[in-house]
Design a protein around this motif. Structure first.
Motif, PDB file in Angstrom:
ATOM      1  N   GLY A  81     -10.516   7.877  -2.734  1.00 54.37           N
ATOM      2  CA  GLY A  81     -11.842   7.522  -3.239  1.00 54.37           C
ATOM      3  C   GLY A  81     -12.103   6.024  -3.243  1.00 54.37           C
ATOM      4  N   ALA A  82     -11.188   5.257  -3.814  1.00 52.93           N
ATOM      5  CA  ALA A  82     -11.392   3.808  -3.912  1.00 52.93           C
ATOM      6  C   ALA A  82     -11.420   3.173  -2.521  1.00 52.93           C
ATOM      7  CB  ALA A  82     -10.277   3.183  -4.755  1.00 52.93           C
ATOM      8  N   ALA A  83     -10.480   3.570  -1.685  1.00 51.30           N
ATOM      9  CA  ALA A  83     -10.389   2.990  -0.339  1.00 51.30           C
ATOM     10  C   ALA A  83     -11.648   3.283   0.466  1.00 51.30           C
ATOM     11  CB  ALA A  83      -9.167   3.550   0.383  1.00 51.30           C
ATOM     12  N   GLY A 123      -7.314  -5.584  -9.220  1.00 49.80           N
ATOM     13  CA  GLY A 123      -8.473  -4.700  -9.254  1.00 49.80           C
ATOM     14  C   GLY A 123      -9.352  -4.828 -10.486  1.00 49.80           C
ATOM     15  N   LEU A 157       3.899   5.203  -9.617  1.00 52.94           N
ATOM     16  CA  LEU A 157       4.494   4.461  -8.495  1.00 52.94           C
ATOM     17  C   LEU A 157       4.593   2.965  -8.816  1.00 52.94           C
ATOM     18  CD1 LEU A 157       2.504   6.287  -5.624  1.00 52.94           C
ATOM     19  CD2 LEU A 157       4.839   6.767  -6.393  1.00 52.94           C
ATOM     20  N   ALA A 209      -5.406  -0.240  -1.362  1.00 52.41           N
ATOM     21  CA  ALA A 209      -6.308   0.661  -2.093  1.00 52.41           C
ATOM     22  C   ALA A 209      -5.651   2.028  -2.227  1.00 52.41           C
ATOM     23  CB  ALA A 209      -7.656   0.754  -1.403  1.00 52.41           C
ATOM     24  N   THR A 210      -4.322   2.050  -2.169  1.00 54.35           N
ATOM     25  CA  THR A 210      -3.573   3.275  -2.465  1.00 54.35           C
ATOM     26  C   THR A 210      -3.179   3.239  -3.938  1.00 54.35           C
ATOM     27  OG1 THR A 210      -1.316   2.450  -2.148  1.00 54.35           O
ATOM     28  CG2 THR A 210      -2.511   3.117  -0.166  1.00 54.35           C
ATOM     29  N   GLY A 211      -2.607   4.334  -4.400  1.00 55.11           N
ATOM     30  CA  GLY A 211      -2.134   4.382  -5.780  1.00 55.11           C
ATOM     31  C   GLY A 211      -0.770   3.715  -5.964  1.00 55.11           C
ATOM     32  N   MET A 212      -0.188   3.193  -4.892  1.00 54.40           N
ATOM     33  CA  MET A 212       1.138   2.559  -5.019  1.00 54.40           C
ATOM     34  C   MET A 212       1.005   1.259  -5.809  1.00 54.40           C
ATOM     35  SD  MET A 212       3.363   3.094  -1.607  1.00 54.40           S
ATOM     36  CE  MET A 212       4.962   3.191  -2.378  1.00 54.40           C
ATOM     37  N   ASP A 223      -0.974  12.238   4.899  1.00 43.64           N
ATOM     38  CA  ASP A 223      -1.032  13.182   3.771  1.00 43.64           C
ATOM     39  C   ASP A 223      -2.411  13.836   3.762  1.00 43.64           C
ATOM     40  OD1 ASP A 223      -2.682  11.189   2.833  1.00 43.64           O
ATOM     41  OD2 ASP A 223      -1.374  10.562   1.201  1.00 43.64           O
ATOM     42  N   GLY A 255      -5.134   2.800   2.559  1.00 42.89           N
ATOM     43  CA  GLY A 255      -5.735   3.760   1.649  1.00 42.89           C
ATOM     44  C   GLY A 255      -6.846   4.537   2.306  1.00 42.89           C
ATOM     45  N   ALA A 256      -6.993   5.784   1.862  1.00 43.49           N
ATOM     46  CA  ALA A 256      -8.027   6.664   2.408  1.00 43.49           C
ATOM     47  C   ALA A 256      -8.566   7.595   1.329  1.00 43.49           C
ATOM     48  CB  ALA A 256      -7.458   7.471   3.573  1.00 43.49           C
ATOM     49  N   MET A 259       0.823   1.420  -9.297  1.00 44.17           N
ATOM     50  CA  MET A 259       0.556   1.824 -10.678  1.00 44.17           C
ATOM     51  C   MET A 259       1.299   3.130 -10.972  1.00 44.17           C
ATOM     52  SD  MET A 259      -3.343   3.230 -10.776  1.00 44.17           S
ATOM     53  CE  MET A 259      -3.150   3.986 -12.389  1.00 44.17           C
ATOM     54  N   VAL A 262      -5.401  -1.959  -7.944  1.00 55.58           N
ATOM     55  CA  VAL A 262      -4.716  -1.702  -9.214  1.00 55.58           C
ATOM     56  C   VAL A 262      -4.896  -2.917 -10.139  1.00 55.58           C
ATOM     57  CG1 VAL A 262      -2.462  -1.268 -10.290  1.00 55.58           C
ATOM     58  CG2 VAL A 262      -2.996  -0.247  -8.057  1.00 55.58           C
ATOM     59  N   MET A 310     -12.945  -5.592  -9.550  1.00 55.74           N
ATOM     60  CA  MET A 310     -13.603  -4.423  -8.944  1.00 55.74           C
ATOM     61  C   MET A 310     -14.114  -3.494 -10.046  1.00 55.74           C
ATOM     62  SD  MET A 310     -11.890  -1.679  -6.329  1.00 55.74           S
ATOM     63  CE  MET A 310     -12.625  -0.077  -6.041  1.00 55.74           C
ATOM     64  N   MET A 311     -13.283  -3.264 -11.056  1.00 59.32           N
ATOM     65  CA  MET A 311     -13.667  -2.401 -12.176  1.00 59.32           C
ATOM     66  C   MET A 311     -14.871  -3.001 -12.919  1.00 59.32           C
ATOM     67  SD  MET A 311     -13.418  -2.087 -15.694  1.00 59.32           S
ATOM     68  CE  MET A 311     -12.117  -3.200 -16.213  1.00 59.32           C
TER      69      MET A 311
HETATM   70  P1  NAD Z   1      -6.932   8.845  -4.517  1.00 56.43           P
HETATM   71  O1  NAD Z   1      -6.018   9.849  -5.123  1.00 56.43           O
HETATM   72  O2  NAD Z   1      -8.306   9.242  -4.110  1.00 56.43           O
HETATM   73  O3  NAD Z   1      -6.202   8.208  -3.206  1.00 56.43           O
HETATM   74  C1  NAD Z   1      -4.830   7.904  -3.225  1.00 56.43           C
HETATM   75  C2  NAD Z   1      -4.471   7.038  -2.033  1.00 56.43           C
HETATM   76  O4  NAD Z   1      -3.127   6.564  -2.221  1.00 56.43           O
HETATM   77  C3  NAD Z   1      -4.474   7.782  -0.698  1.00 56.43           C
HETATM   78  O5  NAD Z   1      -4.831   6.889   0.326  1.00 56.43           O
HETATM   79  C4  NAD Z   1      -3.003   8.192  -0.537  1.00 56.43           C
HETATM   80  O6  NAD Z   1      -2.650   8.419   0.800  1.00 56.43           O
HETATM   81  C5  NAD Z   1      -2.317   6.967  -1.104  1.00 56.43           C
HETATM   82  N1  NAD Z   1      -0.973   7.228  -1.599  1.00 56.43           N
HETATM   83  C6  NAD Z   1      -0.626   7.945  -2.688  1.00 56.43           C
HETATM   84  N2  NAD Z   1       0.705   7.937  -2.838  1.00 56.43           N
HETATM   85  C7  NAD Z   1       1.204   7.191  -1.824  1.00 56.43           C
HETATM   86  C8  NAD Z   1       2.522   6.814  -1.434  1.00 56.43           C
HETATM   87  N3  NAD Z   1       3.606   7.207  -2.129  1.00 56.43           N
HETATM   88  N4  NAD Z   1       2.654   6.045  -0.337  1.00 56.43           N
HETATM   89  C9  NAD Z   1       1.588   5.640   0.377  1.00 56.43           C
HETATM   90  N5  NAD Z   1       0.313   5.962   0.052  1.00 56.43           N
HETATM   91  C10 NAD Z   1       0.138   6.732  -1.037  1.00 56.43           C
HETATM   92  O7  NAD Z   1      -6.965   7.645  -5.553  1.00 56.43           O
HETATM   93  P2  NAD Z   1      -8.110   6.530  -5.729  1.00 56.43           P
HETATM   94  O8  NAD Z   1      -9.056   6.975  -6.768  1.00 56.43           O
HETATM   95  O9  NAD Z   1      -8.632   6.148  -4.402  1.00 56.43           O
HETATM   96  O10 NAD Z   1      -7.264   5.330  -6.365  1.00 56.43           O
HETATM   97  C11 NAD Z   1      -6.398   4.541  -5.575  1.00 56.43           C
HETATM   98  C12 NAD Z   1      -6.004   3.314  -6.372  1.00 56.43           C
HETATM   99  O11 NAD Z   1      -7.163   2.527  -6.635  1.00 56.43           O
HETATM  100  C13 NAD Z   1      -5.397   3.660  -7.730  1.00 56.43           C
HETATM  101  O12 NAD Z   1      -4.334   2.780  -7.957  1.00 56.43           O
HETATM  102  C14 NAD Z   1      -6.520   3.392  -8.701  1.00 56.43           C
HETATM  103  O13 NAD Z   1      -6.055   2.961  -9.947  1.00 56.43           O
HETATM  104  C15 NAD Z   1      -7.247   2.277  -8.026  1.00 56.43           C
HETATM  105  N6  NAD Z   1      -8.681   2.225  -8.398  1.00 56.43           N
HETATM  106  C16 NAD Z   1      -9.152   1.070  -8.896  1.00 56.43           C
HETATM  107  C17 NAD Z   1     -10.496   0.962  -9.225  1.00 56.43           C
HETATM  108  C18 NAD Z   1     -11.024  -0.324  -9.786  1.00 56.43           C
HETATM  109  O14 NAD Z   1     -12.171  -0.345 -10.213  1.00 56.43           O
HETATM  110  N7  NAD Z   1     -10.248  -1.384  -9.780  1.00 56.43           N
HETATM  111  C19 NAD Z   1     -11.358   2.050  -9.030  1.00 56.43           C
HETATM  112  C20 NAD Z   1     -10.818   3.230  -8.501  1.00 56.43           C
HETATM  113  C21 NAD Z   1      -9.469   3.304  -8.195  1.00 56.43           C
END
Ligand code: NAD
Length: 287
Positions: free
Chosen positions: A136-138, A257, A213, A205-208, A160, A133-134, A210, A235, A260-261
């Motif tokens: 916001g969360a990552a 996750g 996906l 820490a990707t969106g995969m 991407d 992941g790269a 949920m 997730v 974390m929340m």
């Molecule tokens: P974001 O849109 O900023 O980042 C998305 C990430 O997912 C990127 O690294 C992207 O490259 C990757 N990605 C997306 N589709 C992909 C695919 N098909 N294959 C491989 N990689 C893919 O999103 P975010 O805000 O960083 O959220 C990421 C995840 O973290 C989400 O599932 C979100 O629900 C979760 N999250 C959880 C908390 C928590 O408190 N538990 C907080 C924020 C985000």
């Protein structure tokens, strides 16, 4: 609620758009009520076009602080007086504190992740982690892990729109912390297997996993895992992603996750009120 609100009640906000779906107001107001604290937490529909005025309003109303979510996390910093080291490195803010008119931006997502590990008796400090992941969360997790003393972080992402951010994160970690970070292409399965093999912890820490996906993971199969590997997901809806199902099949200790929340909220709660969020009660109410 009406009995609880008084002329002394202090206001904490949440500025984002869209925001009506958020569980943060329920979480914080439940914690205030449970502890008998005279605060109210309200969500406000604020986007980039009204953010500056909203921050001026926060100052004028002497609000205790606010959470900030999309699309404002990477934009709000310019309207604040100071940033925490993690917020500065992440280039993002999700929590604002108001210290007698001095507004400070913090990012508590990474703090939330690191605290949730502690809550699960997982100690990654001084060890190596591999994370996919790269976004916001990552980024928040990677920066906070490096600041907290994780020794090595191998970051995987696909090529991407987040790739450049991953490169910037690796550079910042290597220049500003004692942690060694490296970036790999998520399609490089040989590197993925090698980096996981000597890691203590593997994180998604990707969106995969949920919607949209749900049921998907970037991990090719369970042969990349071993029983003593810790496996975590950001997730929490669904509570068990395909990634965590695979970890369970191998017998890995796993964490979703939800913590974390909860703990990112608890970090802001503590900054605003000086009180610890009643974590066990919140787990019962929200879990
Ligand atoms: P974001 O849109 O900023 O980042 C998305 C990430 O997912 C990127 O690294 C992207 O490259 C990757 N990605 C997306 N589709 C992909 C695919 N098909 N294959 C491989 N990689 C893919 O999103 P975010 O805000 O960083 O959220 C990421 C995840 O973290 C989400 O599932 C979100 O629900 C979760 N999250 C959880 C908390 C928590 O408190 N538990 C907080 C924020 C985000």
């Amino acid at each position: 609620m009406t009995e609880r609100l008084t002329g002394h009640t202090e206001l904490i906000g949440l500025m984002a758009y869209p925001i009506r779906h958020s569980s943060s107001p329920a979480m914080h107001n439940e914690a205030f009520a449970y502890l008998g604290l005279d605060y109210a937490y309200l969500a406000f529909e604020v986007d980039n076009s009204t953010l500056e005025d909203a921050i001026k309003g926060l100052r004028a109303l002497k609000m205790v602080g606010s959470n900030v979510s999309m699309p404002n996390k990477t934009v709000v910093g310019q309207y604040l007086d100071k940033l925490s080291p993690a917020a500065e490195l992440c280039g993002a803010v999700n929590t604002i504190t108001n210290d007698n008119g001095v507004l400070t931006g913090h990012i508590t997502d990474g703090i939330g992740y690191m605290e949730s590990l502690k809550d699960y008796d997982i100690d990654v400090i001084g060890k190596k982690m591999t994370i996919a992941g790269a976004g916001g969360a990552a980024t928040a997790i990677e920066i906070q892990a490096a600041l907290d003393g994780v020794k090595e972080i191998s970051i995987f992402n696909r090529h991407d729109k987040f790739w450049e951010n991953a490169q910037a994160t690796v550079k910042k970690i290597n220049e500003k912390t004692n942690c060694h970070a490296q970036l790999f292409d998520l399609d490089d399965k040989e590197a993925l297997r090698r980096e996981i093999a000597d890691s203590y912890l593997l994180a998604n820490a990707t969106g995969m996993g949920m919607k949209p996906l749900e049921g998907q993971t970037w991990l090719p199969d369970t042969s990349y895992l071993r029983p003593d590997l810790i496996v975590t997901d950001t997730v929490y809806a669904p509570a068990k992603t395909r990634f965590l199902e695979m970890a369970e099949e191998v017998g890995c200790k796993k964490m979703n996750g939800f913590g974390m929340m909860l703990f990112q909220g608890a970090a802001g709660f503590k900054m605003w009120t000086g009180h610890d969020m009643p974590i066990e009660h919140m787990k019962e109410v929200l879990g």
